[in-house]
Design a protein around this motif. Sequence first.
Motif, PDB file in Angstrom:
ATOM      1  N   TYR A 143       0.797  -1.231   0.000  1.00  0.00           N
ATOM      2  CA  TYR A 143       0.000   0.000   0.000  1.00  0.00           C
ATOM      3  C   TYR A 143       0.834   1.288   0.000  1.00  0.00           C
ATOM      4  CZ  TYR A 143      -5.092  -0.153   0.063  1.00  0.00           C
ATOM      5  OH  TYR A 143      -6.409  -0.198  -0.306  1.00  0.00           O
ATOM      6  N   ASP A 144       2.133   1.173   0.256  1.00  0.00           N
ATOM      7  CA  ASP A 144       2.943   2.393   0.405  1.00  0.00           C
ATOM      8  C   ASP A 144       2.844   3.317  -0.808  1.00  0.00           C
ATOM      9  OD1 ASP A 144       3.758   1.616   2.911  1.00  0.00           O
ATOM     10  OD2 ASP A 144       5.558   0.606   2.192  1.00  0.00           O
ATOM     11  N   ILE A 201      -3.718   4.219   5.648  1.00  0.00           N
ATOM     12  CA  ILE A 201      -2.568   3.968   6.538  1.00  0.00           C
ATOM     13  C   ILE A 201      -2.959   2.938   7.604  1.00  0.00           C
ATOM     14  CG2 ILE A 201      -0.990   5.006   8.229  1.00  0.00           C
ATOM     15  CD1 ILE A 201      -1.119   7.606   6.591  1.00  0.00           C
ATOM     16  N   GLU A 202      -4.174   3.043   8.110  1.00  0.00           N
ATOM     17  CA  GLU A 202      -4.605   2.073   9.128  1.00  0.00           C
ATOM     18  C   GLU A 202      -4.674   0.660   8.534  1.00  0.00           C
ATOM     19  OE1 GLU A 202      -8.060   3.611  11.180  1.00  0.00           O
ATOM     20  OE2 GLU A 202      -6.686   4.641  12.551  1.00  0.00           O
ATOM     21  N   ARG A 242      -2.816  -0.325   5.985  1.00  0.00           N
ATOM     22  CA  ARG A 242      -1.398  -0.670   5.756  1.00  0.00           C
ATOM     23  C   ARG A 242      -0.757  -1.192   7.051  1.00  0.00           C
ATOM     24  NH1 ARG A 242       2.887  -2.005   6.034  1.00  0.00           N
ATOM     25  NH2 ARG A 242       4.841  -1.262   5.131  1.00  0.00           N
ATOM     26  N   LEU A 243      -1.131  -0.563   8.156  1.00  0.00           N
ATOM     27  CA  LEU A 243      -0.565  -0.977   9.451  1.00  0.00           C
ATOM     28  C   LEU A 243      -1.358  -2.135  10.070  1.00  0.00           C
ATOM     29  CD1 LEU A 243       0.148   2.593  10.967  1.00  0.00           C
ATOM     30  CD2 LEU A 243       1.767   1.058   9.852  1.00  0.00           C
ATOM     31  N   PHE A 255      -4.397  -2.143  11.167  1.00  0.00           N
ATOM     32  CA  PHE A 255      -5.251  -1.763  12.295  1.00  0.00           C
ATOM     33  C   PHE A 255      -6.721  -1.825  11.896  1.00  0.00           C
ATOM     34  CE2 PHE A 255      -1.723   1.327  13.847  1.00  0.00           C
ATOM     35  CZ  PHE A 255      -0.986   0.248  14.312  1.00  0.00           C
TER      36      PHE A 255
END
Lengths: 331, 380
Positions: free
Chosen positions: A263-264, A301-302, A304-305, A307
């Motif tokens: 996803y970056d 981002i969530e 990707r991490l 979460f």
Amino acid sequence: MEKIIYKNCSYILIHEDNSGQLLLNAFDPLNNHSSVPMHYMTEKNGQLSTQFYWFDMIQTVIKEIPPSENSTVIISLLLRLISCLAKKARPFNFLWIGNEMKQWLSPLNSLLQEFNSANRLYWLSEQTIPSSAPSIIPIQTKITEYPFPAQFYDCVIIDNTSIKTIPIGSLIPKTINSIVPFGKLLIGATQNNSISKLQSLLETAAIFPIDKFSVIDSDITPTIAQKIFATTKTFEVQQAKTILKENILALKPLLDSTSPNDYDNLITAVTKLENDLLLLYPYLISSDIKFLVNRLKETMIEYRLEFDDLDQINNAYTALIDEMQRFGDFN
Amino acid sequence: MFSNTGDRKPSIFCLAPLNGWDNYQLVKNCGALPYIFHKEYGFRSVMVGVCRYASPEEYTLLKYLPGVEMDFYTDSSVEAKVKYIEQHAWEIDVLVLHGFWPEYTSIVAKYKECNPQGKIYMETDINSHSFDREQWSYPPFLQMLANCDVIGASCRSMQKAVSQKWPCRVEYLPNGFFSFTDIDLSTNYNVKENIILTVGRIGSSQKNNEELIKAFAKIYKKIPDWKLQLIGPTTEDFTKFFNQFCLKNNPGLFHKISLTGSITDKNELMAQYKRAKIFALTSTFEGGTPNVIGEALFNGCYIISSEIDGASDAVNNGLCGKTYPSGNIDALANCLLTACQDEALLQNGFDQAISYAHKKMDFKKVIARLYYLLFQEDHN
């Protein structure tokens, strides 16, 4: 005219029709997106007190309006104009159509300048309007013969002095043609006018009748706008919008098919979209679009991490597309 | 990412707003941020400010942040702060600013001049009152915004408002909950008691605790098995008010309310949250979502909050609590009474609060996202 207490701290101007309520909403700090603070603090002998910046400015304009049968309508229209200014920190083009001598032009000019030096109030009148104020541009001509530019004004105000003398039925289509999507048409009408006739000329009109007068306050929806408008936006802005829209649409299949670990690059692309949007933002009618792109990035981002899940991303993406369609900024 | 630091550990320096750190701030988000960077990401973490006590040893709560350093300006003038930045910029990889104060324009400019590669995170901690007063079109302020890599707002409504107004990106980075002492966070609704709890600086004008006492006075006879507990240092004025209001005017109320005083032991404080079914917040304003909300949510408390800017976040849009208009004692009393008399509401609120807290109020997750925003990569 009366004062009411706003939250715990403020006094604001409120009017007897709902223009006061509009201004009250504009006075909510979270709705004030102009560059002018609603209030400031002063200190005298160690005591802090709150001063109300807009209130003082508005009072200065209003005290110049001579009491007459028209003054209530004029004040109501002015309050609505000011609530427009607070919505977004971008230059606004207003068109005021009216024939009376305006002693309050100078303080109104100061107020417009305070919000944004690029604000312009075009004054269409059949009488001579002496004005050296930079924000106010007099247009002296026969109103029925004025060649209204397409999709140019954010707000057109027809005050009640004009309504008595102008064939309003032919004027309204021309004014609608000259208003940007989601712009406003304000008509100060007296009881002598046929409100129902006026309303029938507008597809969406909210009328706020009180004893003495009414104001028709109509949002010009994209549907109405698209019927009659040809776009007049500058080429560069239009081109930038097109590219931005294409980039946002191109994201969708990638959002669904990319694994979290890859996803970056997508997040970098959305961050770039955000940066592009910062440059375009003053040209957009929507105030929320920047926030919604950020919300999309946050969910990405969530994800990707690890979460959160894809549903959050899809919800954020849908909200963004809805906003783009609703305001027609990218049509 | 840190190839330019050589053998040196990457570092994060957190500057105190205005006059230095207070001891209690070390165990809030201000201290948790550098501690997480140190503990999770191996950073050298430094909290910088004017020493507010006779000696640095009086920062007793630093014991909860093992490995975090404190450093001090010579005085609180802007010149002293700018000089500090000039001397230390080379070793600062991430500069953290709390709030948005006029002095930051000089500090940010100096930092970027001395270390253009350095990152800046401005945690605005903004509320609608301060937000409205900011003349954001002032050029040095715009320059400062442009120099910040990440600008954060700690509640959704402020993020949205700031994003609509300031010409910059604004991130939602709430003040979540962080367990400094690896506290056991498991909890169960069955261990809860009929307690309405509030935690904070009891009696400060911002926290507006008198409102809670007055609201409870209106309803306590209808909920005889409920108690009100206030935890935190108490001001003299509040003690006077409490004695006057309860002892003289409402003697039956006195035994229903306990003023516990300050609890600095985090384990003991968490135990109090675990016992309470309801957490009440009566603040007139807050910077965003206050730290106590994260603590209460993690412990499954049903939240009743005044309409501060972060109120919707605090109650997750009504899923785990209710809001009332600040200053309206009747509305607060009504919210409390309704909740106290509805066991199913509280139990559902408990489940919702725990789930929401772990998803959105876990400060380690918030900081992981901040790390990603700063460096565009996952640390792991």
